[in-house]
Design an enzyme around this catalytic site. Sequence first.
Site, mmCIF file in Angstrom:
data_model
loop_
_atom_site.group_PDB
_atom_site.id
_atom_site.type_symbol
_atom_site.label_atom_id
_atom_site.label_comp_id
_atom_site.label_asym_id
_atom_site.label_seq_id
_atom_site.Cartn_x
_atom_site.Cartn_y
_atom_site.Cartn_z
ATOM 1 N N ARG A 46 0.836 -1.196 0.000
ATOM 2 C CA ARG A 46 0.000 0.000 0.000
ATOM 3 C C ARG A 46 0.877 1.254 0.000
ATOM 4 O O ARG A 46 2.053 1.225 0.372
ATOM 5 C CB ARG A 46 -0.924 0.017 1.212
ATOM 6 N N GLU A 52 0.100 10.086 8.442
ATOM 7 C CA GLU A 52 1.239 9.252 8.863
ATOM 8 C C GLU A 52 1.385 9.219 10.378
ATOM 9 O O GLU A 52 1.309 10.243 11.054
ATOM 10 C CB GLU A 52 2.529 9.797 8.231
ATOM 11 N N GLY A 150 8.712 1.282 3.069
ATOM 12 C CA GLY A 150 7.543 2.025 3.515
ATOM 13 C C GLY A 150 6.288 1.718 2.739
ATOM 14 O O GLY A 150 5.314 2.469 2.809
ATOM 15 N N SER A 152 4.835 -1.381 2.969
ATOM 16 C CA SER A 152 4.127 -2.409 3.733
ATOM 17 C C SER A 152 4.297 -3.825 3.193
ATOM 18 O O SER A 152 3.362 -4.620 3.188
ATOM 19 C CB SER A 152 2.633 -2.066 3.806
ATOM 20 N N SER A 153 5.517 -4.159 2.786
ATOM 21 C CA SER A 153 5.773 -5.531 2.318
ATOM 22 C C SER A 153 5.578 -6.538 3.448
ATOM 23 O O SER A 153 5.025 -7.628 3.232
ATOM 24 C CB SER A 153 7.198 -5.637 1.762
ATOM 25 N N ASP A 197 -2.110 -0.690 7.585
ATOM 26 C CA ASP A 197 -1.490 -1.493 6.530
ATOM 27 C C ASP A 197 -2.307 -2.738 6.235
ATOM 28 O O ASP A 197 -2.550 -3.095 5.077
ATOM 29 C CB ASP A 197 -0.069 -1.908 6.942
ATOM 30 N N LYS A 241 11.436 -1.542 10.389
ATOM 31 C CA LYS A 241 10.922 -0.915 11.606
ATOM 32 C C LYS A 241 10.836 -1.899 12.766
ATOM 33 O O LYS A 241 10.894 -1.481 13.932
ATOM 34 C CB LYS A 241 9.565 -0.258 11.348
#
Length: 464
Positions: A46, A52, A150, A152-153, A197, A241
């Site tokens: 996404r 954010e 960033g 969202s894998s 996500d 992250k």
Amino acid sequence: MTMTETTFIKSLSLAESKKNYINIVKTHFNKKFGSNPSFYVRAPGRVNLIGEHIDYCGYAVFPMAIEQDILVAVSLNSSNKINLTNVKEASYPDFATTLDVLKIDSVNPKWYHYFLCGFLGIVEHTCYDYLSSSSGLDIAVLGTVPPSAGLSSSSALVCAAALATMHAYSLSVSKLELAALSAKCERYIGTEGGGMDQAISILAEPGSAKLIEFNPLRTTNVQLPEGAIFVIANSCVQINKAATSHYNVRVVECRLATQILAKGCGLNITEVTKLKDVQELANIPVDQMEKKVKEVLHENPYSRAEVCQILELSDSELESTLLSSNTKLLQEFKLYQRALHVYQEASRVWRFKQICEKKSETSLSLLGQLMTESHVSCRDLYECSHPELDELVQLCLKGGALGSRLTGAGWGGCTVSLVPFEKVNKFLDELKKNYYSKHFRRQELFDTAVFPTKPGGGAVIYKD
């Protein structure tokens, strides 16, 4: 087949590019396991257009699914094991574990731990007795979402795993329930995310962005204005992250700001857990919370001792009730800046939606302005940007974008820019010349690092 499953099932009458991907993962599956998979699951990445770091504070966000995705091929086995293999096995080595010793490493997470998050979340939620079952899973994975960018894998893999587990064991979970559950799944790995996500990966609909609200989870389709393209550009700075404390530090700072703001507003602090709770219980419009933040919180960082004094907690109570496992050593907290960003960003999300719905001649420029304001706030108040991200945003604006911002957790990863349709080709040329061609590491990634995108659909199950 349950009614829930029919909402996910698609035939294999796919676009040629998707057929190619399915053939690639099917061939890899056959090579590893000696048979063809029973079914396939696709979960998209996404891009968050605006909003954010506010989903875990209770506020609505505005993402859309992208065409890049995680594709998994799945079959049951009789070995009581989960066997995981990745088409890109040089970067993502094979993994196998028996069902009775499933372990998720939240300190040093690997790619396969995200699959285990989705698996455990589903079987525990449905109370499925997987330990008494002799049926394990053979899984082959192919990802086209750029990792640590960033986009969202990791959450897409969690969603794919949850949906694959549900279908493989004939478990019944609704789409909305699966979206909320997938957000909880990822917390096994230590990331205290808010659910954006996973919600967009499961619930996205082709051709539409979504306003996603929380507690309870609900979504609204929003048509984006015509005449502009959203272009994603990867800074080529990677960050995981879950492997750093940056993300959870911000979660904790928002949690502490919530408590101190609540006390300053005369609220019962036991009734609030998120910054949105403070705003709603104090009955203050979100666009007026900036004034309250400036009244109650000071700009200088709060020391650990000061937080304990204000909240009337011992240091050990602070650690056990408000800090997380990888933030227990923190000695100071920037509460004013984090709360200010959250309330201002939450207000920008609603203005963004209103502009999309109004569809005036100035819509595109107004949306772009909000996106750029969002980036400045992420950079200066939330401090989740990166020098190369800031450079890329400025180059996007100079190259013709109406607005540009980091997207995703930050500290690296991608920007998203709003570019007038007629300027896209020139925009791409300018970015290639001024950002990617100046560094060999970036130059070799250009073909996959920059791409226009359109709103895609959510997670599906493919069957032959």
